[in-house]
Design a protein around this motif. Structure first.
Motif, PDB file in Angstrom:
ATOM      1  N   UNK A   1     -12.798 -46.921  43.517  1.00 45.54           N
ATOM      2  CA  UNK A   1     -13.105 -48.108  43.742  1.00 45.54           C
ATOM      3  C   UNK A   1     -12.640 -48.443  45.305  1.00 45.54           C
ATOM      4  N   UNK A   2     -11.433 -48.060  45.586  1.00 45.52           N
ATOM      5  CA  UNK A   2     -10.845 -48.203  46.861  1.00 45.52           C
ATOM      6  C   UNK A   2     -11.888 -47.840  47.984  1.00 45.52           C
ATOM      7  N   UNK A   3     -12.242 -46.621  47.890  1.00 48.59           N
ATOM      8  CA  UNK A   3     -13.277 -45.922  48.792  1.00 48.59           C
ATOM      9  C   UNK A   3     -14.450 -46.941  48.762  1.00 48.59           C
ATOM     10  N   UNK A   4     -15.095 -47.364  47.852  1.00 54.54           N
ATOM     11  CA  UNK A   4     -16.305 -48.098  47.896  1.00 54.54           C
ATOM     12  C   UNK A   4     -15.962 -49.645  48.519  1.00 54.54           C
TER      13      UNK A   4
ATOM     14  N   UNK B   1      -1.033 -47.553  45.153  1.00 55.61           N
ATOM     15  CA  UNK B   1      -1.597 -46.729  43.917  1.00 55.61           C
ATOM     16  C   UNK B   1      -0.898 -45.410  43.687  1.00 55.61           C
ATOM     17  N   UNK B   2      -0.248 -44.862  44.986  1.00 54.54           N
ATOM     18  CA  UNK B   2       0.034 -43.548  45.050  1.00 54.54           C
ATOM     19  C   UNK B   2       1.814 -43.759  44.490  1.00 54.54           C
TER      20      UNK B   2
ATOM     21  N   UNK C   1      -7.428 -43.900  35.236  1.00 56.07           N
ATOM     22  CA  UNK C   1      -7.361 -45.351  35.660  1.00 56.07           C
ATOM     23  C   UNK C   1      -7.068 -45.480  37.385  1.00 56.07           C
ATOM     24  N   UNK C   2      -5.967 -44.392  37.543  1.00 59.29           N
ATOM     25  CA  UNK C   2      -5.811 -44.233  39.022  1.00 59.29           C
ATOM     26  C   UNK C   2      -6.906 -43.500  39.808  1.00 59.29           C
ATOM     27  N   UNK C   3      -7.663 -42.546  39.121  1.00 58.82           N
ATOM     28  CA  UNK C   3      -8.894 -41.854  39.871  1.00 58.82           C
ATOM     29  C   UNK C   3      -9.975 -42.930  39.902  1.00 58.82           C
TER      30      UNK C   3
ATOM     31  N   UNK D   1      -5.030 -33.963  39.851  1.00 59.58           N
ATOM     32  CA  UNK D   1      -6.131 -34.616  39.781  1.00 59.58           C
ATOM     33  C   UNK D   1      -6.018 -35.995  40.502  1.00 59.58           C
ATOM     34  N   UNK D   2      -5.047 -36.638  40.432  1.00 58.67           N
ATOM     35  CA  UNK D   2      -4.787 -38.109  40.883  1.00 58.67           C
ATOM     36  C   UNK D   2      -4.488 -37.615  42.334  1.00 58.67           C
TER      37      UNK D   2
END
Length: 95
Positions: A19-22, A54-55, A12-14, A68-69
């Protein structure tokens, strides 16, 4: 979100970083000044920005999921910074 304490899963975090980038790319495309772009960039990457929020969940993940996150967070940050530089270049060329 996982059943324990409402903590998001690594997947979900990934997805949230993607989504944040988009979201950022869509938002910055309409901006016409460096000042506006820097303000939006701060909303995403600043101390109280969306990426920072998010972090904060990273520490609640299992140690195995953190790399990975963290990589997804780094990719998002890098993509946002590159988008700002590209857009600034476009504006400089147009002006």
């Amino acid at each position: 979100m996982s059943a324990t304490e409402g903590t998001p899963t690594a997947q979900e975090l990934i997805a949230a970083f993607e989504r944040l980038t988009a979201d950022f790319a869509a938002e910055i495309g309409t901006l016409a000044t460096e000042l506006d772009m820097r303000a939006v960039q701060a909303r995403y990457l600043g101390r109280k920005g969306r990426a920072t929020d998010l972090m904060k969940s990273l520490g609640k993940l299992s140690p195995a999921d953190r790399p990975s996150v963290g990589e997804a967070a780094n990719r998002a940050r890098d993509a946002i910074e590159q988008a700002v530089q590209a857009r600034l270049g476009e504006l400089a060329g147009a002006g």
